[in-house]
Design a protein around this motif. Structure first.
Motif, PDB file in Angstrom:
ATOM      1  N   PHE A  73      31.771  15.882  23.669  1.00  0.00           N
ATOM      2  CA  PHE A  73      33.116  15.635  24.178  1.00  0.00           C
ATOM      3  C   PHE A  73      34.155  16.649  23.712  1.00  0.00           C
ATOM      4  O   PHE A  73      35.269  16.648  24.240  1.00  0.00           O
ATOM      5  CB  PHE A  73      33.583  14.230  23.770  1.00  0.00           C
ATOM      6  CG  PHE A  73      32.723  13.125  24.323  1.00  0.00           C
ATOM      7  CD1 PHE A  73      32.799  12.778  25.665  1.00  0.00           C
ATOM      8  CD2 PHE A  73      31.825  12.458  23.511  1.00  0.00           C
ATOM      9  CE1 PHE A  73      32.010  11.769  26.188  1.00  0.00           C
ATOM     10  CE2 PHE A  73      31.027  11.440  24.015  1.00  0.00           C
ATOM     11  CZ  PHE A  73      31.109  11.096  25.364  1.00  0.00           C
ATOM     12  N   ALA A  74      33.837  17.478  22.745  1.00  0.00           N
ATOM     13  CA  ALA A  74      34.827  18.443  22.270  1.00  0.00           C
ATOM     14  C   ALA A  74      34.924  19.620  23.230  1.00  0.00           C
ATOM     15  O   ALA A  74      34.120  19.777  24.164  1.00  0.00           O
ATOM     16  CB  ALA A  74      34.470  18.926  20.867  1.00  0.00           C
ATOM     17  N   ASP A  75      35.914  20.445  23.000  1.00  0.00           N
ATOM     18  CA  ASP A  75      36.111  21.639  23.831  1.00  0.00           C
ATOM     19  C   ASP A  75      34.904  22.568  23.685  1.00  0.00           C
ATOM     20  O   ASP A  75      34.458  22.846  22.562  1.00  0.00           O
ATOM     21  CB  ASP A  75      37.382  22.358  23.382  1.00  0.00           C
ATOM     22  CG  ASP A  75      37.643  23.603  24.214  1.00  0.00           C
ATOM     23  OD1 ASP A  75      37.879  23.468  25.424  1.00  0.00           O
ATOM     24  OD2 ASP A  75      37.570  24.708  23.637  1.00  0.00           O
ATOM     25  N   PRO A  76      34.333  23.040  24.784  1.00  0.00           N
ATOM     26  CA  PRO A  76      33.144  23.891  24.696  1.00  0.00           C
ATOM     27  C   PRO A  76      33.341  25.128  23.838  1.00  0.00           C
ATOM     28  O   PRO A  76      32.421  25.560  23.132  1.00  0.00           O
ATOM     29  CB  PRO A  76      32.867  24.253  26.153  1.00  0.00           C
ATOM     30  CG  PRO A  76      33.476  23.140  26.942  1.00  0.00           C
ATOM     31  CD  PRO A  76      34.678  22.724  26.172  1.00  0.00           C
ATOM     32  N   ALA A  77      34.530  25.717  23.878  1.00  0.00           N
ATOM     33  CA  ALA A  77      34.777  26.899  23.051  1.00  0.00           C
ATOM     34  C   ALA A  77      34.741  26.548  21.565  1.00  0.00           C
ATOM     35  O   ALA A  77      34.202  27.305  20.740  1.00  0.00           O
ATOM     36  CB  ALA A  77      36.122  27.519  23.427  1.00  0.00           C
ATOM     37  N   ALA A  78      35.303  25.380  21.213  1.00  0.00           N
ATOM     38  CA  ALA A  78      35.275  24.949  19.811  1.00  0.00           C
ATOM     39  C   ALA A  78      33.849  24.631  19.361  1.00  0.00           C
ATOM     40  O   ALA A  78      33.455  24.964  18.242  1.00  0.00           O
ATOM     41  CB  ALA A  78      36.178  23.735  19.631  1.00  0.00           C
ATOM     42  N   VAL A  79      33.086  24.002  20.240  1.00  0.00           N
ATOM     43  CA  VAL A  79      31.695  23.690  19.901  1.00  0.00           C
ATOM     44  C   VAL A  79      30.894  24.969  19.680  1.00  0.00           C
ATOM     45  O   VAL A  79      30.133  25.096  18.710  1.00  0.00           O
ATOM     46  CB  VAL A  79      31.055  22.830  21.015  1.00  0.00           C
ATOM     47  CG1 VAL A  79      29.567  22.649  20.760  1.00  0.00           C
ATOM     48  CG2 VAL A  79      31.744  21.482  21.111  1.00  0.00           C
ATOM     49  N   ALA A  80      31.084  25.942  20.552  1.00  0.00           N
ATOM     50  CA  ALA A  80      30.357  27.203  20.411  1.00  0.00           C
ATOM     51  C   ALA A  80      30.734  27.920  19.120  1.00  0.00           C
ATOM     52  O   ALA A  80      29.868  28.499  18.441  1.00  0.00           O
ATOM     53  CB  ALA A  80      30.635  28.100  21.619  1.00  0.00           C
ATOM     54  N   ALA A  81      32.007  27.858  18.763  1.00  0.00           N
ATOM     55  CA  ALA A  81      32.446  28.518  17.526  1.00  0.00           C
ATOM     56  C   ALA A  81      31.854  27.841  16.296  1.00  0.00           C
ATOM     57  O   ALA A  81      31.408  28.514  15.363  1.00  0.00           O
ATOM     58  CB  ALA A  81      33.972  28.517  17.461  1.00  0.00           C
ATOM     59  N   VAL A  82      31.839  26.512  16.290  1.00  0.00           N
ATOM     60  CA  VAL A  82      31.294  25.787  15.135  1.00  0.00           C
ATOM     61  C   VAL A  82      29.794  26.022  15.003  1.00  0.00           C
ATOM     62  O   VAL A  82      29.274  26.248  13.900  1.00  0.00           O
ATOM     63  CB  VAL A  82      31.609  24.282  15.267  1.00  0.00           C
ATOM     64  CG1 VAL A  82      30.887  23.497  14.181  1.00  0.00           C
ATOM     65  CG2 VAL A  82      33.105  24.040  15.172  1.00  0.00           C
TER      66      VAL A  82
END
Length: 281
Positions: A73-82
């Motif tokens: 459910f999080a922003d895809p860009a944030a998920v990719a960064a994490v």
């Protein structure tokens, strides 16, 4: 004079000093109550983790649920960064090894919909109920850390000698599969010989086919290595399981003795047993 009623007489405790002075005849002790039979439903429920029975498995699964919801459910860009910062590639292992080795084990590839999470829950629950939470966590961490280092260090060496491009130092590598394979290998040591042979044989065929295809070389080599690490833990885990079972049986036996014990009643002071009162012939 106040006359007492029959009810008051009946409610007054009855004391009989003469009867208390007579020794009680020894009789057979009442057998301890037999424990209730373990139903089939209860045995099946033991396959599921519980906060009190399997605290490590329950806590770890809660963490995976949280990270999987974040991936969903999080922003895809944030998920990719994490995920990129949690990767155990050679570059991150050289800079922050402890951080990425820990963070990479907090993410399940595919999220909660992956069957790997379901298998992990069953394997860790069975292992923790047999050998305890600390040993289960040690087996999982051993497989995750050693298999990761054993597959990533050769990549760094190959880059240094020029066999691989420098881009190989930066790759996305995370997941729970190495720890799971080590836990499966350890758990098979607690099975019967027939079940152990079937499980290891099936896993061997699956891992061998992955090595033949070699679609993901690091993962395909890391899985059999992690499985062998779990197998290497058999002697220690069998000893730990035997000690844990012995302690559980001892506690259960002491509880049965206490529940089945008959309290002794001593005769009041000043009374003698018939044998001593009789004297010599």
């Amino acid at each position: 004079m106040h006359q007492r009623t029959d009810r008051a007489v009946r409610e007054e405790p009855f004391a009989a000093p003469l009867l208390d002075a007579v020794p009680r005849q020894p009789g057979p002790a009442a057998p301890p109550p037999s424990p209730p039979p373990d139903s089939g439903a209860r045995r099946w429920l033991r396959l599921l983790p519980t906060p009190t029975g399997t605290p490590f498995t329950s806590g770890y699964l809660l963490v995976l649920v949280g990270t999987s919801l974040f991936m969903e459910f999080a922003d895809p860009a944030a998920v990719a960064a994490v995920l990129r910062e949690s990767s155990t590639d050679v570059a991150h292992l050289g800079e922050t090894p402890l951080l990425v080795l820990t963070a990479s084990a907090l993410w399940a590839v595919g999220g909660l919909g992956s069957p790997v999470v379901f298998v992990l829950a069953l394997v860790l629950t069975a292992l923790e109920r047999r050998i305890g939470g600390w040993r289960t966590a040690a087996v999982f961490v051993l497989g995750h850390v050693v298999a990761t280092l054993a597959t990533e260090i050769p990549v760094g060496i190959s880059v240094v000698v020029g066999h691989l491009p420098e881009s190989s130092l930066h790759r996305l590598d995370y997941g729970i599969s190495f720890g799971l394979m080590a836990s499966v290998g350890a758990l098979t040591g607690l099975f019967t010989p027939l079940v152990r042979t079937l499980v290891l044989g099936g896993l061997g065929v699956m891992l061998a086919s992955d090595l033949v295809e070699l679609s993901n070389p690091l993962t395909d080599w890391g899985h059999p290595l992690a499985l062998l690490l779990g197998v290497a833990c058999w002697p220690l885990l069998r000893r730990a399981g035997a000690v844990r079972d012995a302690v559980s049986r001892g506690v259960a036996e002491r509880g049965e003795v206490i529940r089945g014990a008959v309290p002794s009643r001593r005769a009041p002071r000043g009374t003698r047993s018939p044998a001593r009162a009789r004297g010599p012939r």
